[in-house]
Write an enzyme that holds these catalytic residues in place. Structure first.
Site, PDB file in Angstrom:
ATOM      1  N   HIS A  63      -2.999   7.708   2.858  1.00 30.81           N
ATOM      2  CA  HIS A  63      -3.525   6.322   2.608  1.00 30.81           C
ATOM      3  C   HIS A  63      -4.936   6.427   2.673  1.00 30.81           C
ATOM      4  CE1 HIS A  63      -3.860   2.368   1.115  1.00 30.81           C
ATOM      5  NE2 HIS A  63      -3.412   1.908   2.308  1.00 30.81           N
ATOM      6  N   CYS A  65       0.901  -1.237  -0.198  1.00 29.82           N
ATOM      7  CA  CYS A  65       0.184   0.017   0.085  1.00 29.82           C
ATOM      8  C   CYS A  65       0.810   1.171   0.140  1.00 29.82           C
ATOM      9  CB  CYS A  65      -0.995   0.001   1.299  1.00 29.82           C
ATOM     10  SG  CYS A  65      -2.353  -1.135   1.057  1.00 29.82           S
ATOM     11  N   ASN A  94      -9.845   0.459  -0.176  1.00 28.76           N
ATOM     12  CA  ASN A  94      -8.424   0.540  -0.188  1.00 28.76           C
ATOM     13  C   ASN A  94      -7.917   0.019  -1.473  1.00 28.76           C
ATOM     14  OD1 ASN A  94      -5.724   0.133   0.134  1.00 28.76           O
ATOM     15  ND2 ASN A  94      -5.985  -0.959   2.206  1.00 28.76           N
TER      16      ASN A  94
HETATM   17  N1  ACO Z   1     -18.915  -7.681   8.604  1.00 29.56           N
HETATM   18  C1  ACO Z   1     -19.445  -7.924   9.909  1.00 29.56           C
HETATM   19  N2  ACO Z   1     -18.852  -8.344  10.931  1.00 29.56           N
HETATM   20  C2  ACO Z   1     -17.599  -8.432  10.912  1.00 29.56           C
HETATM   21  C3  ACO Z   1     -17.014  -8.294   9.394  1.00 29.56           C
HETATM   22  C4  ACO Z   1     -17.661  -7.686   8.418  1.00 29.56           C
HETATM   23  N3  ACO Z   1     -17.389  -7.535   7.250  1.00 29.56           N
HETATM   24  N4  ACO Z   1     -15.460  -8.487   9.483  1.00 29.56           N
HETATM   25  C5  ACO Z   1     -15.282  -8.952  11.049  1.00 29.56           C
HETATM   26  N5  ACO Z   1     -16.535  -9.024  11.504  1.00 29.56           N
HETATM   27  C6  ACO Z   1     -16.747  -9.183  12.990  1.00 29.56           C
HETATM   28  C7  ACO Z   1     -15.540 -10.026  13.532  1.00 29.56           C
HETATM   29  O1  ACO Z   1     -15.877 -11.568  13.172  1.00 29.56           O
HETATM   30  C8  ACO Z   1     -15.755  -9.911  15.026  1.00 29.56           C
HETATM   31  O2  ACO Z   1     -16.910 -10.660  15.333  1.00 29.56           O
HETATM   32  P1  ACO Z   1     -16.888 -11.284  17.074  1.00 29.56           P
HETATM   33  O3  ACO Z   1     -16.533 -10.179  17.997  1.00 29.56           O
HETATM   34  O4  ACO Z   1     -18.103 -12.014  16.931  1.00 29.56           O
HETATM   35  O5  ACO Z   1     -15.647 -12.215  17.018  1.00 29.56           O
HETATM   36  C9  ACO Z   1     -16.128  -8.504  14.960  1.00 29.56           C
HETATM   37  O6  ACO Z   1     -16.800  -8.125  13.638  1.00 29.56           O
HETATM   38  C10 ACO Z   1     -14.806  -7.592  15.324  1.00 29.56           C
HETATM   39  O7  ACO Z   1     -13.786  -7.705  14.725  1.00 29.56           O
HETATM   40  P2  ACO Z   1     -12.645  -7.102  14.605  1.00 29.56           P
HETATM   41  O8  ACO Z   1     -11.654  -7.731  13.661  1.00 29.56           O
HETATM   42  O9  ACO Z   1     -12.124  -7.293  15.898  1.00 29.56           O
HETATM   43  O10 ACO Z   1     -13.012  -5.733  13.845  1.00 29.56           O
HETATM   44  P3  ACO Z   1     -12.075  -4.478  13.979  1.00 29.56           P
HETATM   45  O11 ACO Z   1     -13.047  -3.370  14.812  1.00 29.56           O
HETATM   46  O12 ACO Z   1     -10.801  -4.465  14.170  1.00 29.56           O
HETATM   47  O13 ACO Z   1     -12.322  -3.750  12.458  1.00 29.56           O
HETATM   48  C11 ACO Z   1     -11.001  -4.100  10.382  1.00 29.56           C
HETATM   49  C12 ACO Z   1     -11.807  -4.808  11.618  1.00 29.56           C
HETATM   50  C13 ACO Z   1     -12.138  -3.025   9.965  1.00 29.56           C
HETATM   51  C14 ACO Z   1     -10.457  -5.033   9.477  1.00 29.56           C
HETATM   52  C15 ACO Z   1      -9.887  -3.211  11.056  1.00 29.56           C
HETATM   53  O14 ACO Z   1      -8.950  -3.995  12.228  1.00 29.56           O
HETATM   54  C16 ACO Z   1      -9.155  -2.375  10.173  1.00 29.56           C
HETATM   55  O15 ACO Z   1      -9.417  -1.602   9.443  1.00 29.56           O
HETATM   56  N6  ACO Z   1      -7.560  -2.802  10.522  1.00 29.56           N
HETATM   57  C17 ACO Z   1      -6.824  -2.129   9.483  1.00 29.56           C
HETATM   58  C18 ACO Z   1      -6.495  -3.014   8.448  1.00 29.56           C
HETATM   59  C19 ACO Z   1      -6.519  -2.347   7.008  1.00 29.56           C
HETATM   60  O16 ACO Z   1      -6.881  -1.164   6.832  1.00 29.56           O
HETATM   61  N7  ACO Z   1      -5.820  -3.106   6.216  1.00 29.56           N
HETATM   62  C20 ACO Z   1      -5.629  -2.787   4.975  1.00 29.56           C
HETATM   63  C21 ACO Z   1      -4.109  -2.871   4.542  1.00 29.56           C
HETATM   64  S1  ACO Z   1      -3.180  -2.040   5.493  1.00 29.56           S
HETATM   65  C22 ACO Z   1      -3.454  -0.467   5.297  1.00 29.56           C
HETATM   66  O17 ACO Z   1      -3.695  -0.343   4.084  1.00 29.56           O
HETATM   67  C23 ACO Z   1      -3.490   0.326   6.284  1.00 29.56           C
END
Ligand code: ACO
Length: 331
Positions: free
Chosen positions: A258, A121, A288
Site C-alpha cells: 500500500h 485503504c 495515498n
Molecule cells: N507540514 C509541516 N509540519 C507538519 C505537517 C505538515 N504537513 N504536519 C504536521 N506537522 C508538524 C506537527 O504539527 C508537529 O509539529 P510540533 O512538533 O511543533 O507539534 C510535527 O510536524 C511532527 O508531527 P507528527 O504528527 O509527530 O509527525 P510524524 O512524524 O508522525 O508524521 C505523518 C506525520 C506523516 C502523518 C505520519 O504520522 C504518518 O504517515 N502516519 C501514518 C498515517 C497514514 O499514512 N495515514 C494514511 C491512512 S492509513 C494508511 O494508509 C497507512
C-alpha cells in the site's frame, strides 16, 4: 476430474492490469501555498512529492472506468465475458447504486454480479480476496477487480496534518480461472476498536453534520498512532502469509505495498530483509490513493517490465477500520 481421479485445482490468475490518474497534479510546493508546510517536510516524513486531483465532476466511477478499460484491453477480455465485478472504494459516487453497478453499465457488462467492498485503504486487498474465492469455488471464471477513490473530496484543505497525504486514482485487475498457479493465498484482518484513530465520522445513518464545528465530511487521523499500528499489523500479516505458504522471506520476488508512506513501506521491506530495489514504490507520484494504491503500483510494475511472469509477488495494505490484509500470488 483429472486423469489421477482428483479434482483439478483452479487458481485465479492475473490476465491483465490497468490504472488511471486524473490529469491535475498538485505538488508539495503547490500545497505549501495553501497550508504551512514544505516539500522538504512532506518528502522526508512520507516520501510523497505530488498527488493527482479529480476534476470537478470527475468521480470515483470515472476513474474506475478508465482503469478497467485498460485492464480489460491488456487481458484481451471483452466486458460481456465478465462474470463478476468487485470494486473496493470508500468514496463511492452515490450511496446506491454501488459504484460497481455504475461501472458495469458503463462498460456494457450488464447482467454479471457487481458490488462494492468498503475496507478503506485495504479495499483492493479485500476485493481481490473475495474475487479469488468466487473463482476457486467455480462460481466465476472471469472477474474484474477494481480499487478506485476520490479521497481528496473528503480532505480538509486547511488541515496540514492530513491534506498532504492523500490523492485520487484507480487501478484494476482482470482475474481468470486457470490451472496454472496464480493467487496462492489471501489474509484479511480488521480491528474495529481502533476506529477513531482514522475515520470520517459522518454517514447516512448517523447523519451528515457538515455545519458543526470540527465535524464534517472530512478524514480525521491520529497520524503517529496509525503509523505504529500499521507497521505492527503489516509485519504480522507478512509473517502469517509466509507461514501459511511454507515460504522463507527470501522467496518473495517483489513486495507491492500500500502506497501511504515510504517509511511504513521501508519498515515492511526491512522485516522481509528485502532491498528497496525489489519493492515497488509509487507513493512519490500520487500519494495515498487508498483502495487505488496497490493496483496502481501493480500496474506500474507490470507495464514498466519490472515484474515478470512466474515471479512471486506479495501485496499488502493497511487502512481505516482498522483493516489490513495481504495477497501472495505468482504472476
Ligand atoms: N507540514 C509541516 N509540519 C507538519 C505537517 C505538515 N504537513 N504536519 C504536521 N506537522 C508538524 C506537527 O504539527 C508537529 O509539529 P510540533 O512538533 O511543533 O507539534 C510535527 O510536524 C511532527 O508531527 P507528527 O504528527 O509527530 O509527525 P510524524 O512524524 O508522525 O508524521 C505523518 C506525520 C506523516 C502523518 C505520519 O504520522 C504518518 O504517515 N502516519 C501514518 C498515517 C497514514 O499514512 N495515514 C494514511 C491512512 S492509513 C494508511 O494508509 C497507512
Amino acid at each position: 476430474m483429472s486423469e489421477s481421479g482428483s479434482i483439478p485445482r483452479v487458481y485465479s490468475r492475473i490476465a491483465g492490469t490497468g490504472s488511471y490518474l486524473p490529469a491535475k497534479v498538485l505538488t508539495n510546493d503547490d500545497l505549501s501555498k495553501i497550508v504551512d508546510t514544505s516539500d522538504e517536510w512532506i518528502a522526508a516524513r512520507t516520501g510523497i512529492r505530488q498527488r493527482h486531483i479529480a476534476a470537478d465532476g470527475e468521480t470515483t466511477g470515472d476513474l474506475a472506468y478508465h482503469a478497467a478499460v485498460r485492464a480489460l484491453q491488456s487481458a484481451g477480455v471483452e466486458p460481456d465475458e465478465l462474470d463478476l465485478i468487485v470494486l473496493g472504494t470508500t468514496t463511492p459516487d452515490l450511496v446506491f447504486p454501488s459504484t460497481a453497478c455504475l461501472l458495469q453499465h458503463r462498460l456494457g457488462a450488464n447482467g454479471c454480479g457487481a458490488f462494492d467492498v468498503n475496507a478503506a485503504c485495504s479495499g483492493f486487498l479485500y476485493a481481490i480476496s473475495v474475487a479469488d474465492k468466487f473463482i476457486r469455488t467455480g462460481d466465476a471464471r472471469t472477474v474484474l477487480v477494481v480499487g478506485s477513490e476520490t479521497l481528496t473530496r473528503m480532505v480538509d484543505w486547511s488541515e496540514r496534518t492530513t491534506c498532504v497525504l492523500f490523492g485520487d486514482g484507480a487501478g484494476a485487475v482482470v482475474l481468470k480461472a486457470d490451472a496454472e498457479t496464480g493467487i496462492l493465498s489471501t489474509h484479511l484482518h480488521a480491528d474495529g476498536a481502533k476506529k477513531e484513530l482514522l475515520w470520517n465520522p459522518v454517514g447516512v445513518s448517523v447523519g451528515f453534520k457538515e455545519n458543526e464545528k470540527n465535524v464534517g465530511v472530512r478524514i480525521q487521523m491520529a497520524g503517529s498512532d496509525v503509523f505504529k499500528y500499521a507497521v505492527k499489523a503489516l509485519d504480522s500479516v507478512v509473517e502469517e502469509t509466509l507461514e501459511a505458504n511454507g515460504l522463507d522471506r527470501h522467496d518473495i520476488d517483489w513486495l507491492i505495498p500500500h502506497q501511504a508512506n515510504l517509511r511504513i513501506i521501508e519498515a515492511t521491506a526491512k522485516r522481509l530483509d528485502m532491498p528497496m530495489e525489489r519493492v515497488i514504490v509509487t507513493v512519490d507520484k500520487h500519494g495515498n490513493t487508498s483502495s487505488g494504491s496497490v493496483p496502481l503500483a501493480l500496474d506500474h510494475a507490470i507495464r514498466s517490465g519490472q515484474v515478470q511472469r512466474g515471479q512471486l509477488l506479495l501485496l499488502e495494505a493497511f487502512g481505516g477500520g482498522f483493516t489490513w490484509g495481504s495477497a501472495l500470488l505468482r504472476y
